[in-house]
Write an enzyme that holds these catalytic residues in place. Structure first.
Site, PDB file in Angstrom:
ATOM      1  N   ARG A   1      12.536  22.619  47.256  1.00  0.00           N
ATOM      2  CA  ARG A   1      13.141  21.978  46.076  1.00  0.00           C
ATOM      3  C   ARG A   1      14.650  22.198  45.947  1.00  0.00           C
ATOM      4  O   ARG A   1      15.232  22.007  44.887  1.00  0.00           O
ATOM      5  CB  ARG A   1      12.438  22.403  44.782  1.00  0.00           C
ATOM      6  CG  ARG A   1      10.994  21.955  44.716  1.00  0.00           C
ATOM      7  CD  ARG A   1      10.457  22.017  43.290  1.00  0.00           C
ATOM      8  NE  ARG A   1       9.100  21.469  43.240  1.00  0.00           N
ATOM      9  CZ  ARG A   1       8.005  22.186  43.238  1.00  0.00           C
ATOM     10  NH1 ARG A   1       8.092  23.507  43.306  1.00  0.00           N
ATOM     11  NH2 ARG A   1       6.826  21.616  43.173  1.00  0.00           N
TER      12      ARG A   1
ATOM     13  N   LYS B   1      26.856  13.055  48.433  1.00  0.00           N
ATOM     14  CA  LYS B   1      25.891  12.002  48.761  1.00  0.00           C
ATOM     15  C   LYS B   1      25.164  12.399  50.037  1.00  0.00           C
ATOM     16  O   LYS B   1      25.789  12.721  51.045  1.00  0.00           O
ATOM     17  CB  LYS B   1      26.608  10.668  48.998  1.00  0.00           C
ATOM     18  CG  LYS B   1      26.870   9.857  47.754  1.00  0.00           C
ATOM     19  CD  LYS B   1      27.373   8.484  48.186  1.00  0.00           C
ATOM     20  CE  LYS B   1      27.704   7.614  47.018  1.00  0.00           C
ATOM     21  NZ  LYS B   1      28.200   6.303  47.464  1.00  0.00           N
TER      22      LYS B   1
ATOM     23  N   GLU C   1      38.234   4.466  56.787  1.00  0.00           N
ATOM     24  CA  GLU C   1      37.919   5.062  55.486  1.00  0.00           C
ATOM     25  C   GLU C   1      39.189   5.541  54.776  1.00  0.00           C
ATOM     26  O   GLU C   1      39.266   5.518  53.543  1.00  0.00           O
ATOM     27  CB  GLU C   1      36.930   6.218  55.657  1.00  0.00           C
ATOM     28  CG  GLU C   1      35.560   5.807  56.173  1.00  0.00           C
ATOM     29  CD  GLU C   1      34.655   5.190  55.091  1.00  0.00           C
ATOM     30  OE1 GLU C   1      35.089   5.066  53.938  1.00  0.00           O
ATOM     31  OE2 GLU C   1      33.507   4.840  55.424  1.00  0.00           O
TER      32      GLU C   1
ATOM     33  N   ARG D   1      33.082   5.630  40.864  1.00  0.00           N
ATOM     34  CA  ARG D   1      32.817   6.037  42.240  1.00  0.00           C
ATOM     35  C   ARG D   1      32.333   4.869  43.102  1.00  0.00           C
ATOM     36  O   ARG D   1      32.529   4.860  44.323  1.00  0.00           O
ATOM     37  CB  ARG D   1      31.788   7.177  42.272  1.00  0.00           C
ATOM     38  CG  ARG D   1      31.582   7.728  43.679  1.00  0.00           C
ATOM     39  CD  ARG D   1      30.742   8.985  43.715  1.00  0.00           C
ATOM     40  NE  ARG D   1      30.604   9.474  45.069  1.00  0.00           N
ATOM     41  CZ  ARG D   1      29.981  10.583  45.414  1.00  0.00           C
ATOM     42  NH1 ARG D   1      29.447  11.356  44.502  1.00  0.00           N
ATOM     43  NH2 ARG D   1      29.893  10.940  46.690  1.00  0.00           N
TER      44      ARG D   1
ATOM     45  N   ASN E   1      32.901   2.195  47.630  1.00  0.00           N
ATOM     46  CA  ASN E   1      32.061   1.376  48.510  1.00  0.00           C
ATOM     47  C   ASN E   1      32.755   0.083  48.924  1.00  0.00           C
ATOM     48  O   ASN E   1      32.118  -0.806  49.499  1.00  0.00           O
ATOM     49  CB  ASN E   1      30.726   1.061  47.830  1.00  0.00           C
ATOM     50  CG  ASN E   1      29.850   2.293  47.710  1.00  0.00           C
ATOM     51  OD1 ASN E   1      29.556   2.959  48.684  1.00  0.00           O
ATOM     52  ND2 ASN E   1      29.458   2.610  46.492  1.00  0.00           N
TER      53      ASN E   1
ATOM     54  N   HIS F   1      31.815  -1.598  52.085  1.00  0.00           N
ATOM     55  CA  HIS F   1      30.484  -1.136  52.465  1.00  0.00           C
ATOM     56  C   HIS F   1      29.389  -2.165  52.176  1.00  0.00           C
ATOM     57  O   HIS F   1      28.390  -2.225  52.891  1.00  0.00           O
ATOM     58  CB  HIS F   1      30.147   0.174  51.753  1.00  0.00           C
ATOM     59  CG  HIS F   1      30.916   1.352  52.265  1.00  0.00           C
ATOM     60  ND1 HIS F   1      32.289   1.423  52.183  1.00  0.00           N
ATOM     61  CD2 HIS F   1      30.517   2.501  52.858  1.00  0.00           C
ATOM     62  CE1 HIS F   1      32.696   2.569  52.714  1.00  0.00           C
ATOM     63  NE2 HIS F   1      31.643   3.241  53.133  1.00  0.00           N
TER      64      HIS F   1
ATOM     65  N   HIS G   1      27.359  -2.633  55.409  1.00  0.00           N
ATOM     66  CA  HIS G   1      25.973  -2.181  55.568  1.00  0.00           C
ATOM     67  C   HIS G   1      25.079  -3.302  56.108  1.00  0.00           C
ATOM     68  O   HIS G   1      24.152  -3.038  56.883  1.00  0.00           O
ATOM     69  CB  HIS G   1      25.420  -1.672  54.231  1.00  0.00           C
ATOM     70  CG  HIS G   1      25.938  -0.323  53.848  1.00  0.00           C
ATOM     71  ND1 HIS G   1      25.713   0.239  52.617  1.00  0.00           N
ATOM     72  CD2 HIS G   1      26.669   0.588  54.542  1.00  0.00           C
ATOM     73  CE1 HIS G   1      26.286   1.437  52.566  1.00  0.00           C
ATOM     74  NE2 HIS G   1      26.872   1.665  53.717  1.00  0.00           N
TER      75      HIS G   1
ATOM     76  N   HIS H   1      30.011   3.367  61.911  1.00  0.00           N
ATOM     77  CA  HIS H   1      30.016   3.080  60.471  1.00  0.00           C
ATOM     78  C   HIS H   1      31.400   2.626  59.989  1.00  0.00           C
ATOM     79  O   HIS H   1      31.534   1.620  59.293  1.00  0.00           O
ATOM     80  CB  HIS H   1      29.568   4.319  59.695  1.00  0.00           C
ATOM     81  CG  HIS H   1      29.671   4.162  58.215  1.00  0.00           C
ATOM     82  ND1 HIS H   1      28.951   3.218  57.509  1.00  0.00           N
ATOM     83  CD2 HIS H   1      30.440   4.817  57.293  1.00  0.00           C
ATOM     84  CE1 HIS H   1      29.255   3.301  56.217  1.00  0.00           C
ATOM     85  NE2 HIS H   1      30.150   4.259  56.070  1.00  0.00           N
TER      86      HIS H   1
END
Length: 346
Positions: free
Chosen positions: A110, A132, A174, A226, A230, A233, A237, A250
């Site tokens: 956990r 993330k 990036e 935030r 992206n 992205h 993606h 990527h």
């Protein structure tokens, strides 16, 4: 240099950008890495770590292995070595290693601590910061995962000395993303400085990390601001998914995605053609691909609905507002998006 990130719940951790110093842990530690990184740098890392017990789990190298089967490999190693809730995982590699190590740490008993030691430019400027974690499946990228913050990030530019040119370019994409979305002055600095020079890349890493930390400190769980990170992205993606994660790194897919997003921004009046050309030129300076051949525009469009940012059958797009600002919107018409996509249909 140390950049501190303080999250909305007041927890915080340091991101250290410097030559790796001696790290001492009074607990069991597992280093998660791949054969490529371990071949170049594992001895360097081991010489700088002391722990109550230290073991290494090596997983296959590549985005296509970013799946539950690999997570099982990491977890089995943890169980076999009797890790407990006070134990620690170290992500030693690029973004794929960081995402999977973080995810494994978030679900082992956990949740246990983990540390990021990123070895690629892309992971140093972006993926290692912000918590993330996740894996891919047949439906898309990073659709299974958790927000699980590292307790520390150690960025050592030494690791970039063995980085292939394509991997370096993927990281630059990036960096450009950060500048276009949040910092016009930084973008202009990037236009005028060569990131292949050691001092310049250190400046760019620090600036990117500061930007990412500032964003995450305000919006850890990506409820608003935030999501701007992206940029590129949403399109990227889909490109990665269409090419089975085999054709593009990527950052390369994100680079193409940024060009597509810029075309959309021009289409809706958010960005001038000259600004879009400047971004494209900066990407091409580092041999980042900026073109893609779409076979089926309608199918490409439908893939957007699998994006994590989509909600109630509305697609969220991140489009620049000039250079240095951006807009997160779900109000762009399908016809405008399709027209942009047709520009990439061969």
């Amino acid at each position: 240099m140390i950049v501190n990130i303080t999250l909305p719940d007041k927890t915080s951790y340091d991101i250290t950008i410097d030559k790796l110093k001696q790290l001492s842990f009074d607990r069991k530690v597992v280093i998660v890495t791949n054969p490529t990184v371990s071949g170049f740098h594992l001895d360097y890392l081991k010489n700088n770590i002391s722990a109550k017990e230290l073991s290494i789990v090596t997983i296959p190298d590549g985005e296509k292995y970013k799946n539950m089967s690999t997570i099982d490999t990491i977890l089995e190693h943890c169980f076999e070595n009797k890790l407990n809730r006070s134990s620690l995982l170290i992500a030693f590699g690029g973004g794929v290693i960081g995402d999977m190590t973080g995810f494994a740490a978030s679900i082992y008993q956990r949740g246990i601590d983990f540390v990021q030691i990123p070895t690629t430019l892309l992971s140093q400027v972006d993926a290692s910061v912000g918590g993330k974690t996740g894996i891919n499946n047949k439906y898309g990228k990073n659709l299974i995962g958790a927000f699980h913050q590292p307790i520390a990030v150690y960025i050592d530019p030494h690791f970039l000395t063995t980085l292939p040119v394509r991997e370096f370019g993927a990281g630059v994409a990036e960096i450009v993303k950060m500048a276009v979305t949040f910092n016009k002055e930084f973008f202009e600095w990037l236009e005028n400085n060569d990131l292949n020079e050691d001092e310049n890349i250190k400046v760019a890493i620090a600036k990117s990390v500061e930007t990412k930390a500032w964003v995450v400190s305000q919006d850890e769980k990506e409820k608003g601001l935030r999501a701007a990170l992206n940029y590129g992205h949403t399109f990227g993606h889909v490109i990665e998914n269409e090419t089975n994660y085999n054709t593009y790194l990527h950052g390369e897919a994100v680079g193409i995605g940024m060009v597509m997003a810029n075309d959309l921004a021009v289409k809706i009046g958010n960005m001038s053609e000259d600004e879009a050309k400047r971004v494209k030129s900066l990407l091409e300076k580092y041999n980042i691909p900026t073109d893609y051949s779409i076979n089926d525009v309608e199918d490409f469009y439908e893939h957007f609905f699998l994006d994590k940012k989509s909600l109630d059958n509305k697609i969220k797009f991140i489009v620049p507002k000039g250079i240095g600002e951006c807009e997160i919107t779900d109000r762009i018409s399908k016809s405008d998006v399709v027209e942009v996509l047709k520009g990439f249909q061969k």
